[in-house]
Structure formats: structure tokens, C-alpha cells
Design an enzyme around this catalytic site. Structure first.
Site, PDB file in Angstrom:
ATOM      1  N   TYR A 146      46.074  27.241  39.653  1.00 48.61           N
ATOM      2  CA  TYR A 146      45.934  27.019  38.179  1.00 48.61           C
ATOM      3  C   TYR A 146      47.799  26.973  38.460  1.00 48.61           C
ATOM      4  O   TYR A 146      48.672  26.247  37.155  1.00 48.61           O
ATOM      5  CB  TYR A 146      45.334  27.786  37.869  1.00 48.61           C
ATOM      6  N   VAL A 188      38.549  36.087  27.953  1.00 45.24           N
ATOM      7  CA  VAL A 188      37.729  37.806  27.506  1.00 45.24           C
ATOM      8  C   VAL A 188      36.884  37.248  25.802  1.00 45.24           C
ATOM      9  O   VAL A 188      35.740  37.798  25.674  1.00 45.24           O
ATOM     10  CB  VAL A 188      38.771  38.441  27.514  1.00 45.24           C
TER      11      VAL A 188
HETATM   12  N1  UDP Z   1      37.552  40.091  31.100  1.00 45.69           N
HETATM   13  C1  UDP Z   1      37.400  41.285  31.190  1.00 45.69           C
HETATM   14  N2  UDP Z   1      35.738  41.075  30.602  1.00 45.69           N
HETATM   15  C2  UDP Z   1      35.497  39.450  30.295  1.00 45.69           C
HETATM   16  C3  UDP Z   1      36.221  38.615  30.919  1.00 45.69           C
HETATM   17  C4  UDP Z   1      37.634  38.838  31.471  1.00 45.69           C
HETATM   18  O1  UDP Z   1      37.435  42.034  30.443  1.00 45.69           O
HETATM   19  O2  UDP Z   1      34.173  38.758  30.295  1.00 45.69           O
HETATM   20  C5  UDP Z   1      39.439  40.560  31.903  1.00 45.69           C
HETATM   21  C6  UDP Z   1      40.034  39.672  32.322  1.00 45.69           C
HETATM   22  O3  UDP Z   1      39.725  40.594  33.802  1.00 45.69           O
HETATM   23  C7  UDP Z   1      41.645  40.075  32.253  1.00 45.69           C
HETATM   24  C8  UDP Z   1      41.182  39.815  30.846  1.00 45.69           C
HETATM   25  O4  UDP Z   1      40.069  39.581  30.230  1.00 45.69           O
HETATM   26  O5  UDP Z   1      42.176  41.057  32.834  1.00 45.69           O
HETATM   27  C9  UDP Z   1      42.183  38.054  30.319  1.00 45.69           C
HETATM   28  O6  UDP Z   1      41.250  37.257  31.500  1.00 45.69           O
HETATM   29  P1  UDP Z   1      40.844  35.606  30.350  1.00 45.69           P
HETATM   30  O7  UDP Z   1      40.017  35.359  31.426  1.00 45.69           O
HETATM   31  O8  UDP Z   1      40.510  35.340  29.110  1.00 45.69           O
HETATM   32  O9  UDP Z   1      41.773  35.565  30.687  1.00 45.69           O
HETATM   33  P2  UDP Z   1      42.756  35.294  31.626  1.00 45.69           P
HETATM   34  O10 UDP Z   1      44.259  36.126  30.458  1.00 45.69           O
HETATM   35  O11 UDP Z   1      43.311  36.423  32.963  1.00 45.69           O
HETATM   36  O12 UDP Z   1      43.694  33.900  32.089  1.00 45.69           O
END
Ligand code: UDP
Length: 321
Positions: A146, A188
């Protein structure tokens, strides 16, 4: 105007279709449903100024009419679980897909708008991230499909601008949420909201001290519309600069949905950026744009939309899995 939007069945793409139709423009949506949803196309199917082309823009964009004012390239899997499931497709849509969009713009004398991402900053060593920061990206890790696709997409967009004179825009979108995100998107906010609605523990990956800054989709769309109205070719960050740790986010979700919710810790994903927060001075100066929707209000809107769509089969089947 006549506006072609790739990724029109996706989360952000579908909000753009809606906004431009409401403003009286003609919209051609293109999607291959790799991560987009049929129900997002169905929303506009009957609209007299909406046309839909089902196509993989990595292979080409089957648009053959004459007039076109804008090509908006928003097609790409964008949540970590989705792009990691389709790493080659993600690279191709950022590379070939972007080039096909640029060629189409060139052919029709249209302008070209690229949806890039805060992921181009990788796991940043500069905080907050301003557009002048070149990033700290693992070129072959799990997120590279990505990150590097979008970095290439920015490079080829600037190359077509410099070498072929295409009138281009580039935005770097920071974490964005709102209605029409897929329930199984894996990001998240979607995870927390759906876990909370089922009364399940909220999943914290790692120690929960990593940060993100969450922008409500309407604020993003407003920034995009404003950037279309000015001539500016360098990248522009669009995001909400209010930063939260994942533990703080969980606390807000508990406050808004259910204070009794518990937390469960799971391993941190590989290459998970530790911090992310946009410096939005450029967008503020150029567009007079500042995000308006607080996390609490945005979450409330999202919740309302989820309860309204609870009858849709997509969400129902997800909730019963
Ligand atoms: N994350 C979390 N729990 C979840 C999903 C994601 O703690 O159920 C954390 C993930 O490890 C990251 C942050 O939330 O640090 C944002 O993740 P997301 O997948 O939303 O998007 P990113 O910004 O990483 O692309």
C-alpha cells in the site's frame, strides 16, 4: 462538470459521488468491487446523472465519451487487512491504475486528482507530519504494497504534471471514518463500534499507546471539494489533527456506547506505525479548511448510521458471524 471517480463503490468514493451529484454534476463511477460494496452503487443507480462502469482500473478505464472534466482516482483497498489480502492488486491499482487515470485525463484534457495517504509517511520520525517530510517506510514489509503503491502513484502523478502538463492534485488522507465503511473493514473504529454493539471486548493491538488522528468523512469530502477549486499541485494533508492513543479511543467508545465494555489485548501487527498526526497548515492556508466534526460527534453519526442499516443483509450477516 463531468467527473469520473474510480473506487466509487468504496467508502470515500461513495461519499464523493453523493456530494457531486448533490452539487448538480454528472458522475461516472468505476469500481471492480474488490473492496467496494454493491450497495454503495445501488444508492445512486437510479440517479439520472450517475453512470456506473464495472471495471478493474489497473487494466484500463473503459470510458469512451468525449467530454470529461475530472478524473478522481480513489480506487484501492485501503484497510490493512484488505490490502494485505490483495497485495498485488493494491500495487497494481496504485501503479497501472494511476497511469490509466492520468492517460485518460491527458486524452480528454481533464484534470486528475489522486487520493494518496498518510501511509506515505510510514512509521514517522517527524511528528506531526507535514507534507515536506519524506517518510520512514519499510519498502518490503507487510504494509509496503500500500505504502509504496501510493508513493509511486504520487511520483507518476507529478511526472505527468511536469512532463505532460496534466493539471493534477494530490491529497494525503489520514485515518478517516464514517457511514458506509465495511463492517468487516478491520480498522480500529469499525472494529470498536461493532464490538461495542455486540457487547464484546474492544481489541487493543499492542500496548494501545500508539496514536492516530481520526477524521470524519464529511470533513474529508469538504477538503477535496475545496482543493478541486484551486490550482495547486503539491501534496496536501487532509486529516483531523486531534491525536488519540488507541486506549483513549477505546475510552471514548466506551463513553459514547457502553461504559461497561472491557478491553482485550492482542499482538501488535507488524510495521504498525507508532504515531500519526497531520500538520494541516497547508490545507488551512490554501483552502481555509479545518475539520469541524469532533470524534464524539462523528462516532455518534456513525452509530446512528449503523443502527439504521442494521437491517441490510451485509451487516446482518457480519453481525451473526
Ligand atoms: N488497532 C487496534 N485494534 C483493532 C484494530 C486496530 O488496536 O481492532 C490499532 C492498530 O494496531 C493501529 C491503529 O489501531 O495501531 C489504527 O489501525 P487501523 O487498522 O485502523 O489503521 P492504520 O492507521 O494502521 O492504517
Amino acid at each position: 462538470m463531468k467527473i469520473l471517480i474510480t473506487g466509487s463503490a468504496g467508502f470515500v468514493g461513495s461519499h464523493l459521488v453523493e456530494r457531486f451529484l448533490k452539487e448538480g454534476h454528472t458522475v461516472i463511477g468505476v469500481d471492480n468491487y474488490i473492496s467496494g460494496q454493491h450497495q454503495n452503487t445501488a444508492l445512486f443507480r437510479a440517479h439520472p446523472r450517475f453512470q456506473f462502469l464495472e471495471a478493474d482500473v489497473s487494466l484500463g478505464i473503459p470510458y469512451h465519451d468525449d467530454a470529461l472534466d475530472w478524473v478522481l482516482h480513489f480506487a484501492s483497498p485501503a484497510s490493512p487487512p484488505h490490502y494485505q489480502e490483495f497485495p498485488i492488486e493494491t500495487l497494481m491499482v496504485g501503479a497501472q491504475g494511476t497511469q490509466h487515470g492520468l492517460e485518460l485525463a491527458l486524452k480528454h484534457g481533464a484534470k486528475f486528482f489522486l487520493a494518496s495517504t498518510s501511509e506515505v509517511y510510514g512509521d514517522p520520525h517527524v511528528h506531526p507530519q507535514s507534507e515536506s517530510y519524506w517518510g520512514h517506510v519499510n519498502p518490503n514489509g507487510l504494509r509496503s504494497c500500500y505504502d509504496e503503491a501510493k508513493r509511486y502513484a504520487e511520483a507518476i502523478t507529478m511526472a505527468y504534471h511536469r512532463a505532460r502538463g496534466v493539471d493534477t492534485r494530490i491529497i494525503r488522507i489520514f485515518n478517516t471514518y464514517g457511514p458506509r465503511m465495511r463492517a468487516d473493514d478491520g480498522r480500529v473504529i469499525t472494529n470498536f463500534v461493532h464490538q461495542a454493539l455486540r457487547g464484546e471486548a474492544l481489541t487493543i493491538y499492542g500496548d494501545g499507546l500508539q496514536t492516530r488522528s481520526f477524521q470524519y468523512v464529511d470533513d474529508l469530502v469538504e477538503g477535496i471539494v475545496r482543493l478541486i477549486g484551486v490550482t495547486y499541485h503539491e501534496p496536501v494533508n487532509l486529516g483531523n489533527p486531534t491525536e488519540f492513543t488507541m486506549l483513549e479511543l477505546a475510552a471514548v467508545v466506551r463513553e459514547v456506547i457502553d461504559p461497561e465494555l472491557t478491553l482485550v489485548y492482542q499482538p501488535a501487527p507488524s510495521d504498525d506505525p507508532q504515531q500519526r498526526k497531520p500538520d494541516i497548515a497547508r490545507a488551512q492556508g490554501l483552502l481555509g479548511w479545518t475539520p469541524q466534526v469532533s470524534l464524539r460527534n462523528g462516532l455518534q453519526n456513525l452509530l446512528n448510521s449503523v443502527s439504521e442499516s442494521e437491517t441490510t443483509s451485509d451487516l446482518k450477516s457480519f453481525l451473526t458471524v
